[in-house]
Design an enzyme around this catalytic site. Structure first.
Site, short mmCIF file in Angstrom:
data_model
loop_
_atom_site.label_atom_id
_atom_site.label_comp_id
_atom_site.label_asym_id
_atom_site.label_seq_id
_atom_site.Cartn_x
_atom_site.Cartn_y
_atom_site.Cartn_z
N TYR A 68 23.29 17.08 -19.13
CA TYR A 68 23.78 15.76 -18.66
C TYR A 68 24.54 15.95 -17.36
CZ TYR A 68 22.85 11.57 -21.26
OH TYR A 68 22.26 10.44 -21.72
N GLU A 70 25.75 12.95 -15.16
CA GLU A 70 26.06 11.65 -14.52
C GLU A 70 27.03 11.86 -13.37
OE1 GLU A 70 27.48 8.99 -17.49
OE2 GLU A 70 25.52 8.85 -18.45
N ASP A 245 9.99 -0.32 1.16
CA ASP A 245 9.52 0.42 0.00
C ASP A 245 8.23 1.13 0.42
OD1 ASP A 245 8.33 1.27 -2.32
OD2 ASP A 245 8.57 -0.62 -3.41
N THR A 274 8.46 6.22 -4.26
CA THR A 274 8.15 7.06 -5.41
C THR A 274 7.87 8.45 -4.87
OG1 THR A 274 5.82 6.48 -5.23
CG2 THR A 274 7.12 5.22 -6.81
N LYS A 277 3.06 9.50 -5.72
CA LYS A 277 1.80 8.92 -5.23
C LYS A 277 1.28 9.81 -4.09
CE LYS A 277 3.63 4.29 -6.19
NZ LYS A 277 3.16 3.73 -7.43
N ARG A 283 6.62 12.57 -11.17
CA ARG A 283 6.90 11.13 -11.29
C ARG A 283 8.39 10.94 -11.02
NH1 ARG A 283 2.56 8.91 -13.02
NH2 ARG A 283 3.50 6.87 -12.72
N1 PLP Z 1 6.98 0.18 -5.27
C1 PLP Z 1 5.67 0.12 -4.96
C2 PLP Z 1 5.28 -0.36 -3.59
C3 PLP Z 1 4.71 0.48 -5.90
O1 PLP Z 1 3.41 0.39 -5.60
C4 PLP Z 1 5.13 0.91 -7.18
C5 PLP Z 1 4.18 1.31 -8.24
O2 PLP Z 1 3.03 1.14 -8.26
C6 PLP Z 1 6.50 0.94 -7.46
C7 PLP Z 1 7.39 0.57 -6.48
C8 PLP Z 1 7.00 1.32 -8.82
O3 PLP Z 1 6.91 2.67 -9.06
P1 PLP Z 1 7.18 3.26 -10.53
O4 PLP Z 1 5.95 2.98 -11.32
O5 PLP Z 1 7.41 4.72 -10.30
O6 PLP Z 1 8.39 2.59 -11.08
#
Ligand code: PLP
Length: 482
Positions: A68, A70, A245, A274, A277, A283
């Site tokens: 842990y 945090e 994002d 993320t 991808k 992940r």
């Molecule tokens: N942001 C975008 C642009 C995404 O395409 C995705 C997932 O497909 C996410 C966030 C969410 O990612 P996660 O599935 O790891 O929570």
């Protein structure tokens, strides 16, 4: 894979691990073996998936999971976190160096979590500051109950402007099924009805009218580059925080395919992603930000996140170290070049693509000219060994469930070593399947949106053609589990 690995050592490691797992719960060991077999046997074109390296995967199966931790590096709510500090710092250092960011927070467990951290950090930075100043307080923990009450009222009135779902935006960009759609009053910008391209004048007009606190850029299914310098200009004009994002295209940023105005990191106040991808890590998620947001971002745990996953942060460090190698830049360039080959191969054979092409890692097929819904196309392709996912197209007449589109991406097959010849062949196979599929009649008349018939023999023929390609480019070559 672009990173060579010692196949004999990795085979021994997994064989031993599976023996140990099998002795306790053989079902799980069998599922692990079966998942590798399934992944090896399918043409994976899901734009958001990839294959992490054995080094990344092995890092996750360790006792760093048991701790842990945090809090933040050097400031934990638990004792004995020195090794978690080490791996978190390594991941953050790699992320800052790779993306040229002033600050990195690598704890988010996923992309959704990274966005949640970003939203709360922006709210804290933008809203708490005046409240704190008024209250004469220095720290969020010093806010009184009344201050929090005021903050909650203020939060209820905040606005976020993001890309609409059917133009390729993501649920976490202010849409109802996600908490972001409840936290914020949301409005969205779409794409030009004729070209399918992002129209910056329209974004500017919407931003001027809506006056968002947060302008969100980034997408899950838009096949083009975004000019982040222009998005920042719009954000500045209306006093918004620019949040990008880059979950889908982080690998292209890391590999320097997207540079200058197309690299979000220097322009965004806060960038989220993320790690699994196009970045090809474990992940997970991470947040990059400008210094003025760092303090608020670092409060992600325990504000909106559970305890950090030490084993996954360690795997992020390994993956980010890989992404800093020259081989990753070659990989990222190949992902983009292969997407163009796939797009050209599909269009040359008569397929309509949203925006008539691609500039990133994905293509979005409009399958209406085949008389199919996205769901029928997705299923017929899957029957033939081609794994894709259906996706709405702009102004989709079939809605978000059946859809009229199919999204395909090149990151995974590029990791297997597919190049131009292979992606052109993949385009040929896709078109064969789609032209051989027809919708069944619906009981109520007209065409069914779900049921379809694939001409006899096509699935088998496509499977064997796909197997030829897959056999020539094995996944984790030399890794043997028996
Ligand atoms: N942001 C975008 C642009 C995404 O395409 C995705 C997932 O497909 C996410 C966030 C969410 O990612 P996660 O599935 O790891 O929570």
């Amino acid at each position: 894979m672009s990173e060579p690995f010692d196949a004999a050592a990795v085979s021994t490691a997994y064989r031993s691990a599976l023996e140990v797992i099998s002795a306790i719960e053989p079902t799980v060991a069998d599922a692990i073996r079966s998942e590798l077999a399934d992944q090896r046997a399918s043409l994976k074109l899901i734009a958001s998936e990839n294959y992490a390296s054995p080094a990344v995967l092995l890092t996750m199966g360790t006792w760093l999971s048991d701790k842990y931790a945090e809090g933040t590096i050097g400031h934990r709510f638990y004792a004995a976190c020195q090794n978690i500090d080490t791996v978190e710092q390594a991941a953050a250092d790699h992320a800052m160096a790779l993306f040229g960011a002033p600050h990195a927070y690598v704890q988010p467990h996923s992309g959704i979590d990274a966005n949640l951290v970003a939203f709360w950090a922006i709210l804290a930075q933008r809203i708490e500051s005046p409240a704190l100043a008024e209250a004469g307080a220095k720290h969020v923990n010093d806010l009184s109950d009344d201050d929090w009450e005021n903050l909650r009222k203020a939060l209820g009135n905040q606005r976020a402007l993001g890309m609409s779902l059917d133009a390729g935006g993501h649920l976490t960009h202010g849409f109802r099924p996600n908490i972001s759609g409840k936290m914020f009053h949301q409005s969205s910008y779409g794409t030009n009805a004729d070209t399918g391209l992002l129209d910056y004048d329209d974004v500017r007009a919407k931003a001027r009218e809506f006056k968002p606190l947060i302008l969100i850029a980034g997408y899950s299914a838009y096949p083009r580059k975004v000019n982040f310098a222009k998005m920042r200009e719009i954000a500045d004009e209306v006093g918004a925080t620019l949040m990008v994002d880059m979950a889908h295209f982080a690998g292209l940023v890391a590999g320097k395919v997207f540079t200058g105005e197309y690299d979000p990191v220097p322009y965004a106040h806060v960038t989220t992603t993320t790690t699994h991808k196009s970045l090809r890590g474990p992940r997970g998620g991470l947040v990059l930000c400008q210094p003025e947001y760092a303090d608020a971002v670092d409060r992600g745990c325990p504000m909106v996140l559970g305890g950090p996953l030490g084993h996954v942060m360690a795997a992020k460090a390994v993956a980010l170290a890989e992404a800093r190698q020259p081989a990753f830049a070659t990989y990222a360039q190949n992902v983009a070049t292969n997407a163009v080959t796939l797009a050209d191969g599909l269009m040359r054979r008569g397929v309509k693509l949203v925006t008539d092409g691609t500039e990133n890692h994905l293509v979005l097929l409009d399958v209406t000219s085949f008389g199919l819904t996205g769901r029928q196309a997705e299923s017929a392709l899957l029957d033939s060994g081609i794994v894709t996912n259906r996706n709405a197209i702009p102004r989709d007449p079939n809605g978000a469930w059946y859809t009229s589109g199919v999204r395909m991406g090149t990151p995974a097959l590029t990791s297997r070593g597919f190049g131009a010849a292979e992606f052109d062949r993949v385009a040929e196979l896709i078109v064969d399947v789609l032209t051989s599929t027809s919708p069944n009649p619906a009981p109520s008349g007209g065409a069914s949106k779900a049921k379809y018939t694939l001409a006899p023999g096509v699935a088998d023929k496509t499977h064997s053609a796909a197997n030829e390609l897959l056999d020539a480019h094995p996944l984790y070559p030399g890794l043997e589990l028996t």
